[in-house]
Write a protein that holds these residues in place. Structure first.
Motif, PDB file in Angstrom:
ATOM      1  N   GLU A 433       0.838  -1.203   0.000  1.00 37.28           N
ATOM      2  CA  GLU A 433       0.000   0.000   0.000  1.00 37.28           C
ATOM      3  C   GLU A 433       0.869   1.247   0.000  1.00 37.28           C
ATOM      4  N   LYS A 437       0.921   4.061  -2.834  1.00 38.73           N
ATOM      5  CA  LYS A 437       0.614   5.454  -2.533  1.00 38.73           C
ATOM      6  C   LYS A 437       1.699   6.352  -3.099  1.00 38.73           C
ATOM      7  N   ILE A 440       1.261   6.660  -6.797  1.00 44.23           N
ATOM      8  CA  ILE A 440       0.121   7.454  -7.252  1.00 44.23           C
ATOM      9  C   ILE A 440       0.402   8.934  -7.071  1.00 44.23           C
ATOM     10  N   THR A 441       0.971   9.299  -5.897  1.00 45.21           N
ATOM     11  CA  THR A 441       1.166  10.725  -5.657  1.00 45.21           C
ATOM     12  C   THR A 441       2.312  11.279  -6.489  1.00 45.21           C
ATOM     13  N   ARG A 450      -6.922   4.524  -7.407  1.00 50.47           N
ATOM     14  CA  ARG A 450      -7.192   4.949  -6.052  1.00 50.47           C
ATOM     15  C   ARG A 450      -7.323   3.708  -5.174  1.00 50.47           C
ATOM     16  N   ILE A 451      -6.942   3.873  -3.924  1.00 53.23           N
ATOM     17  CA  ILE A 451      -6.900   2.729  -3.032  1.00 53.23           C
ATOM     18  C   ILE A 451      -8.121   2.749  -2.125  1.00 53.23           C
ATOM     19  N   ASP A 452      -8.773   1.633  -2.052  1.00 54.12           N
ATOM     20  CA  ASP A 452      -9.856   1.479  -1.081  1.00 54.12           C
ATOM     21  C   ASP A 452      -9.251   0.784   0.117  1.00 54.12           C
ATOM     22  N   SER A 453      -8.927   1.598   1.134  1.00 50.64           N
ATOM     23  CA  SER A 453      -8.133   1.038   2.207  1.00 50.64           C
ATOM     24  C   SER A 453      -8.945   0.116   3.104  1.00 50.64           C
ATOM     25  N   HIS A 454     -10.249   0.290   3.076  1.00 50.36           N
ATOM     26  CA  HIS A 454     -11.084  -0.528   3.953  1.00 50.36           C
ATOM     27  C   HIS A 454     -11.118  -1.956   3.449  1.00 50.36           C
ATOM     28  N   TYR A 459      -8.555   0.535  -7.177  1.00 47.69           N
ATOM     29  CA  TYR A 459      -9.453   0.803  -8.294  1.00 47.69           C
ATOM     30  C   TYR A 459      -8.744   1.682  -9.307  1.00 47.69           C
ATOM     31  N   ARG A 461      -8.578   4.469 -12.063  1.00 45.59           N
ATOM     32  CA  ARG A 461      -9.360   5.689 -12.240  1.00 45.59           C
ATOM     33  C   ARG A 461      -8.990   6.312 -13.573  1.00 45.59           C
ATOM     34  N   ARG A 466     -14.230  15.178 -20.084  1.00 43.07           N
ATOM     35  CA  ARG A 466     -15.184  16.282 -20.231  1.00 43.07           C
ATOM     36  C   ARG A 466     -15.140  17.185 -19.012  1.00 43.07           C
ATOM     37  N   ASN A 467     -15.235  16.566 -17.846  1.00 41.55           N
ATOM     38  CA  ASN A 467     -15.181  17.363 -16.618  1.00 41.55           C
ATOM     39  C   ASN A 467     -13.889  18.126 -16.516  1.00 41.55           C
ATOM     40  N   GLN A 471     -13.408  22.147 -16.137  1.00 41.07           N
ATOM     41  CA  GLN A 471     -12.706  22.746 -15.010  1.00 41.07           C
ATOM     42  C   GLN A 471     -11.579  23.638 -15.482  1.00 41.07           C
TER      43      GLN A 471
ATOM     44  N   GLN B 307      -6.651  12.450  -3.037  1.00 43.64           N
ATOM     45  CA  GLN B 307      -6.208  12.109  -4.384  1.00 43.64           C
ATOM     46  C   GLN B 307      -5.778  10.667  -4.487  1.00 43.64           C
ATOM     47  N   THR B 308      -5.348  10.101  -3.362  1.00 46.84           N
ATOM     48  CA  THR B 308      -4.758   8.781  -3.441  1.00 46.84           C
ATOM     49  C   THR B 308      -5.714   7.674  -3.036  1.00 46.84           C
ATOM     50  N   TYR B 309      -6.608   7.965  -2.117  1.00 47.66           N
ATOM     51  CA  TYR B 309      -7.414   6.904  -1.542  1.00 47.66           C
ATOM     52  C   TYR B 309      -8.869   7.047  -1.903  1.00 47.66           C
ATOM     53  N   LEU B 310      -9.529   5.888  -1.938  1.00 47.67           N
ATOM     54  CA  LEU B 310     -10.969   5.891  -2.146  1.00 47.67           C
ATOM     55  C   LEU B 310     -11.668   5.811  -0.802  1.00 47.67           C
ATOM     56  N   THR B 311     -11.194   4.902   0.028  1.00 47.31           N
ATOM     57  CA  THR B 311     -11.676   4.896   1.410  1.00 47.31           C
ATOM     58  C   THR B 311     -10.470   4.748   2.300  1.00 47.31           C
ATOM     59  N   LEU B 312     -10.587   5.320   3.476  1.00 44.54           N
ATOM     60  CA  LEU B 312      -9.449   5.293   4.375  1.00 44.54           C
ATOM     61  C   LEU B 312      -9.998   5.283   5.784  1.00 44.54           C
ATOM     62  N   MET B 352     -14.706   4.506   8.843  1.00 45.99           N
ATOM     63  CA  MET B 352     -14.104   4.703   7.522  1.00 45.99           C
ATOM     64  C   MET B 352     -14.603   5.987   6.911  1.00 45.99           C
ATOM     65  N   GLN B 361     -20.933  17.871 -12.399  1.00 49.19           N
ATOM     66  CA  GLN B 361     -20.898  17.195 -13.686  1.00 49.19           C
ATOM     67  C   GLN B 361     -20.973  18.156 -14.843  1.00 49.19           C
ATOM     68  N   TYR B 362     -21.164  19.393 -14.571  1.00 54.42           N
ATOM     69  CA  TYR B 362     -21.261  20.403 -15.623  1.00 54.42           C
ATOM     70  C   TYR B 362     -22.324  20.069 -16.639  1.00 54.42           C
TER      71      TYR B 362
END
Lengths: 506, 410
Positions: A433, A437, A440-441, A450-454, A459, A461, A466-467, A471, B307-312, B352, B361-362
């Motif tokens: 992990e 990390k 990624i950074t 992206r990491i789902d730490s739970h 995942y 990304r 478009r977004n 922006q 930016q790095t994590y989805l869940t933490l 969590m 979403q514009y």
């Protein structure tokens, strides 16, 4: 935007979800890995190959142990990996020490001594150290360098018995002989200079430079070799001069010279013979390696033809070409280049034969068997740290290869279970992990995930174009507004100031 | 020397049409000396004049009256005069003698400050500014005084209406510095950090021949605000004057150390750095801002995590951003969600936090409005810019300068 949607759909259909993969894996291993191959090579726009095909291309008739050894290496076995042929394999496996004698037999000349001394300095093992020093001493006695002799005997320090102690009489004889020869050469050279015959002046400088080289005065040798440049008439002379300069510069560590002269030699109008060509390519590759340009170094080493054979042993052995080329290629090439230039490269295959570990390791990497690939790397590491040219690049190259492996592993999937990935990379989940990390950074590396730490899942990304465009557009608008306002104010200020100044003047 | 009565009579007679007013103006200028010498006795005469009709004359008299050193009980008397005058004067007549008007307003400001009731000066000054300005884009000397009063009275919102006008014309470059500096401070007080940064940026990058102290103070605040907002201090842009670039950094060393500490990201180091420089921060009265910088360090760290994590887990967040307990982490995250700085949801059962992608979403119609208005504004600005460019190209001084340089280039 039809094509955009179409491409998006294709990419989506190519992704595999990890749970589905597990189900398939239990049923059809070959199909699944072929699938993964397909996905990985889709992005390189090549036709789909099955696992067996890619395996066959890597295996060559001469080393039948390839396939079985790979299978037997599935577990954590570290049996010694000596090839069945009697060719001296450089670097034994696992915990076994390097065979110093076999290693030294690959080289001749000053580089042999230099490498042995380096090994003696760097290895931690007393027995190996003494062995290396003993061989260095023998080698030096055959040559005429008394300084090196003094150095080596000082390092031995009497541990090997009276035969290896400082032989003052020998050293004195050598020195006296040297002085006599030097005078003779210089007189001859002066004679030639007065005669103004180009060829003999060149020969004179050359002989003087050779003499200095034999006696270890490398700076003077280099100077004299460079002086012959003015007197070279044919391209053969030029090439000879370039090669000598390259040799001395490598030992001195001046790699700028090496690349300059290598390119100079390659530019001669006359067609070079293949051996010289290979030598020059090796030299150029070495120069790039030392200046950390790994991609260019890899290209040069890969272009070296098999005619090199044992012709350049006073600088580099063909095993070295294989190792340097293979590692640099792994660390810096992308998949297509790796396939085209390394795996499919018939010439380079001959070199890879000499170091089967590197061949296996490249094939493993390409076929996504990361665990065994990294295992080979670890086995090679202690020996590589003793190599005089590669030692300070080993860490960088290894980290690069590891990063590439991680990115390649995650590339075809939408989601990756971190436990499985940790198993594949022989590390634990927490360490993995952290590595992810950092990747990624670090913006340089394109790991979009992206990491789902739970749940410990990674995942992928994919940036929503478009977004992102919206922006960016809004951001640019706001900044433009701010800047233009500031410009208008400033312009006004300056105008007022200049009016004031003009008003003040009488 | 005319007597005051004669002057008053003239005023009353000649305040009709424009030409008369012009005559009156020249007359008044001549009799300035007389008025000043008799300043003390001018009080009753002011009653005879009507401020709205006889503005110019009233102005001269008032200015003479208020320019002498004033004692406390007289302050009370003058103040309503001035306030009444400002409220009812006529704008065109004032513009004939702007310096006098400005000095009257300045004396108003001094008096309210002396009386320690800055809030009384706010409304009159605002009216004064509106009357003095030829267009809403013009900066007058009164702007900075007005903002100063708002700051002293802590009545920040009042300053907003003036601040929101964009300033393009500046009469006196000196006014600009103070105006932007006070504007920055008001915005900081209202926590509009982006606008504050813009104002302070203007001060720091304004053309300067010699180093101005205001710029040094502004630069200190600029460092702090950019740390709070962006987490880093941007380098000087190209158009900053060389004086500024060379000297500003020398005078603001403690702040630069603070910025370096912030960049390393550890809380304890930042605290230590603040402790060592505490007296300097106190002497500059920046302690409040510095505290905000400290708390913004957490925010910066947490945002990087999104930016790095989805869940933490909350524990990991606490570790990664050097908070003491997961509860602290939860509080911070909650605060940030409420301030709409990140989009996330906290699952208390598992402890969590899930970070979401930016939900914008514009796609909705509501997006068209801001984009459209932005485009309109930008088009106007571009027009202004090109007209300015034309003006400068046709400017005489500029052309002579170019003409002089051309033979050198040939």
């Amino acid at each position: 935007m039809q094509w955009l949607r179409y491409g998006y759909r294709i990419r989506r259909s190519n992704k595999l979800d990890r749970s589905r993969e597990q189900k398939l894996r239990s049923q059809h291993p070959a199909i699944l890995l072929g699938f993964r191959e397909a996905i990985l090579s889709w992005n390189s726009r090549r036709r789909v190959k099955t696992r067996e095909e890619t395996m066959d291309e890597g295996v060559v008739v001469g080393a039948p142990m390839g396939h079985e050894a790979m299978c037997s290496n599935g577990g954590a076995v570290d049996e010694p990996r000596r090839p069945p042929t009697s060719r001296a394999g450089k670097g034994a496996a696992g915990g076994e020490l390097m065979d110093v004698e076999a290693y030294a037999a690959l080289y001749t000349g000053r580089t042999k001594v230099a490498r042995l001394l380096f090994i003696a300095e760097r290895c931690g093992n007393e027995a190996m150290q003494l062995e290396a020093l003993r061989m260095a001493h023998d080698e030096i006695k055959k040559a005429e360098d008394s300084h090196l002799h003094r150095e080596v005997t000082a390092k031995i320090g009497g541990r090997l018995g009276p035969r290896y102690a400082l032989d003052q009489s020998w050293a004195d004889t050598v020195d006296r002989r040297a002085d006599v020869r030097k005078e003779k050469l210089e007189n001859e050279l002066n004679g030639y200079k007065t005669n103004l015959i180009k060829e003999s002046i060149r020969m004179g400088y050359n002989d003087l430079a050779d003499f200095f080289y034999d006696h270890g005065q490398l700076g003077d040798a280099l100077k004299n070799y460079v002086r012959t440049r003015d007197y070279c008439t044919t391209s053969k002379h030029l090439i000879h001069m370039c090669l000598s300069v390259i040799l001395v510069s490598i030992e001195l560590g001046q790699f700028m010279h090496v690349s300059n002269y290598a390119s100079k030699a390659e530019q001669t109008p006359e067609q070079l013979d293949l051996v010289t060509h290979s030598k020059l390519r090796c030299a150029a590759g070495l120069a790039y390696l030392e200046t950390k340009k790994y991609k260019l170094a890899a290209r040069k080493f890969l272009e070296t033809g098999p005619e090199l054979g044992n012709n350049y042993t006073d600088m580099i052995a063909p095993q070295d070409v294989a190792i340097y080329g293979g590692l640099c290629a792994l660390a810096s090439f992308d998949r297509t280049e790796l396939k085209n230039k390394v795996i499919d490269n018939i010439n380079f295959r001959n070199f890879l034969e000499l170091v089967p570990e590197v061949r296996e390791l490249i094939n493993d990497f390409y076929a996504s068997r990361y665990a065994s690939c990294l295992e080979y790397l670890e086995k090679l590491k202690p020996n590589l740290l003793l190599d005089i040219h590669l030692h300070d690049h080993v860490e960088t190259l290894y980290t690069e290869i590891r990063h590439k492996a991680i990115i390649q592993y995650t590339h075809p999937f939408i989601s990756v279970d971190l436990h499985m990935m940790a198993g594949a990379f022989k590390t634990n989940v927490a360490g993995l992990e952290k590595e992810l990390k950092a990747l990624i950074t670090d913006n340089q590396i394109q790991l979009q995930a992206r990491i789902d730490s739970h749940n410990k899942i990674l995942y992928a990304r994919h940036a929503d174009q478009r977004n992102a465009t919206f922006q960016r557009a809004l951001q640019t608008g706001v900044e433009f507004e701010r800047d233009v306002r500031a410009v208008l104010v400033r312009a006004n200020l300056i105008k007022q100031e200049s009016i004031l100044k003009a008003a003040k003047k009488p | 020397m005319e007597s005051v009565e004669a002057v008053v009579a003239h005023i009353q007679a000649l305040s009709g049409s424009h030409e008369e007013v012009a005559d009156l103006h020249s007359l008044l200028k001549q009799s300035e000396g007389a008025l000043r010498s008799r300043a003390a006795r001018l009080g009753p005469f002011l009653h005879q004049l009507d401020p709205s009709a006889h503005t110019l004359g009233y102005l001269f008299l008032l200015e003479a009256y208020s320019s002498r050193p004033i004692s406390r009980e007289l302050d009370e008397k003058i103040l309503p005069f001035i306030v009444g005058f400002i409220n009812s004067c006529s704008a065109e007549q004032i513009r004939l003698a702007p310096e006098k008007f400005i000095s009257v307003c300045k004396s108003l400001k001094d008096q309210v400050m002396q009386l320690q009731v800055p809030i009384r000066g706010i409304t009159p000054l605002r009216t004064a500014i509106r009357k003095l300005q030829t267009s809403s884009e013009q900066l007058t000397t009164l702007h900075s005084d007005y903002l100063l009063l708002c700051l002293l009275a802590k009545f920040y919102k009042a300053g907003l209406s003036i601040l929101d006008d964009d300033i393009f014309e500046v009469d006196q470059p000196r006014d600009h510095f103070l105006y932007c500096y006070y504007g920055g401070m008001i915005n900081i007080g209202l926590k509009r950090f982006r606008k504050a940064l813009g104002c302070l940026h203007n001060v720091v990058t304004a053309p300067m021949d010699a180093l101005i102290v205001i710029a040094v103070e502004a630069y200190k605040k600029y460092i702090l605000v950019s740390l709070i907002l962006n987490g880093q201090v941007p380098p000087f842009p190209k158009y900053t004057s060389s004086t500024a670039q060379r000297n500003l950094k020398r005078h603001t060393q403690p702040y630069i150390d603070l910025a370096d500490c912030y960049a390393t990201g550890t809380f304890s180091e930042l605290e230590a750095c603040i402790q060592t420089n505490l007296e300097k921060f106190q002497s500059d009265s920046n302690v409040g801002l510095v505290k905000q910088v400290l708390s913004s360090l957490y925010k910066c760290n947490i945002q990087r995590l999104t930016q790095t994590y989805l869940t933490l887990s909350l524990q990991d967040i606490a570790n990664a951003s050097q908070l003491k307990t997961p509860n602290d982490a939860e509080m911070h995250v909650l605060q940030m969600i409420q301030d709409a700085e990140i989009s996330a949801s906290i699952n208390q059962k598992d402890g969590m936090v899930s970070f979401h992608e930016d939900p914008e979403q514009y796609k909705i119609c509501g997006m068209i409005e801001p984009i459209d208005s932005l485009i309109q504004r930008l088009m106007e600005l571009s027009k202004k810019l090109s007209s300015l460019d034309e003006q400068i190209s046709c400017d005489l001084a500029h052309l002579t300068r170019i003409g002089k340089e051309r033979p050198r280039l040939d």
